[in-house]
Design a protein around this motif. Structure first.
Motif, mmCIF file in Angstrom:
data_model
loop_
_atom_site.group_PDB
_atom_site.id
_atom_site.type_symbol
_atom_site.label_atom_id
_atom_site.label_comp_id
_atom_site.label_asym_id
_atom_site.label_seq_id
_atom_site.Cartn_x
_atom_site.Cartn_y
_atom_site.Cartn_z
ATOM 1 N N ARG A 16 46.663 -16.402 33.857
ATOM 2 C CA ARG A 16 46.846 -16.541 32.407
ATOM 3 C C ARG A 16 48.291 -16.239 32.005
ATOM 4 N N ALA A 28 41.820 -23.774 26.821
ATOM 5 C CA ALA A 28 40.473 -23.324 27.194
ATOM 6 C C ALA A 28 39.459 -23.643 26.097
ATOM 7 N N GLN A 39 32.598 -20.615 27.016
ATOM 8 C CA GLN A 39 33.999 -20.211 26.933
ATOM 9 C C GLN A 39 34.426 -19.510 28.225
ATOM 10 N N ALA A 42 35.095 -22.181 30.755
ATOM 11 C CA ALA A 42 36.311 -22.895 30.364
ATOM 12 C C ALA A 42 37.552 -22.080 30.702
ATOM 13 N N GLU A 43 37.501 -20.793 30.491
ATOM 14 C CA GLU A 43 38.655 -19.943 30.810
ATOM 15 C C GLU A 43 38.898 -19.885 32.318
ATOM 16 N N THR A 46 40.335 -23.231 33.292
ATOM 17 C CA THR A 46 41.726 -23.335 32.831
ATOM 18 C C THR A 46 42.647 -22.529 33.742
ATOM 19 N N GLU A 47 42.200 -21.351 34.168
ATOM 20 C CA GLU A 47 42.998 -20.564 35.121
ATOM 21 C C GLU A 47 43.268 -21.372 36.391
ATOM 22 N N VAL A 86 39.663 -30.450 33.371
ATOM 23 C CA VAL A 86 40.534 -29.638 32.516
ATOM 24 C C VAL A 86 41.824 -30.406 32.245
#
Length: 163
Positions: A16, A28, A39, A42-43, A46-47, A86
């Motif tokens: 992050r 995200a 969420q 998604a996080e 995204t990472e 993503v």
């Protein structure tokens, strides 16, 4: 920072921190809404996408590292389906995506889908995993256990070329 179970006591970098908190949150949240996932998922995704961008940048900055494409270019890292999802979502929100590219890679990272023999035989994923681990960020194998795929057909029609 995170301590991993496979390397007790080892502190690994937090992906992050590759981008601003605002950029991370925008990508995200958009991905969660677009893909209708939690969420938390998604996080995590995204990472992994940011680690992918970092691996791309590291390989891009070192053209002698990795495999060679038929064009003679240094081989790019390749995404799996969840990481590519993503990427596609991020591309749709161009300002946070552009900011992420500049923060991680120092330049805009174009999405150029290709399908190579190395993607089909697994060589590309072997190279990608090595490049991901070399970043020093934690690689979540839930996102990298699949095959490298092209998000486009092998020979998509080109406007004005293939009618």
């Amino acid at each position: 920072m995170t301590i991993t179970a496979d390397m007790p006591g080892a502190i690994v970098a937090d992906p992050r921190t590759l981008v601003s908190a605002e950029v991370f949150d925008k990508i995200a949240r958009y991905f969660a809404a677009k893909q209708e996932v939690t969420q938390t998922y998604a996080e995590r995704a995204t990472e992994q996408f940011l680690i992918f961008l970092k691996a791309y940048a590291d390989a891009h900055d070192n053209p002698g590292y990795g495999m060679t494409l038929p064009s003679g270019e240094s081989y790019r890292v390749v995404p799996t389906r969840p990481v590519d999802a993503v990427w596609h979502a991020a591309l749709q929100i161009s300002e946070p995506y552009t900011a992420a590219c500049h923060e991680v890679a120092g330049h805009y990272v174009h999405h150029r889908p290709i399908l190579t023999e190395a993607m089909q035989d697994g060589t590309a994923m072997t190279y990608t995993l090595s490049a991901l681990h070399a970043t020093g960020y934690p690689v979540d194998m839930e996102f990298w256990s699949g095959e490298a795929e092209s998000c486009c057909p092998p020979n998509p029609p080109q406007p004005g070329i293939n009618a």
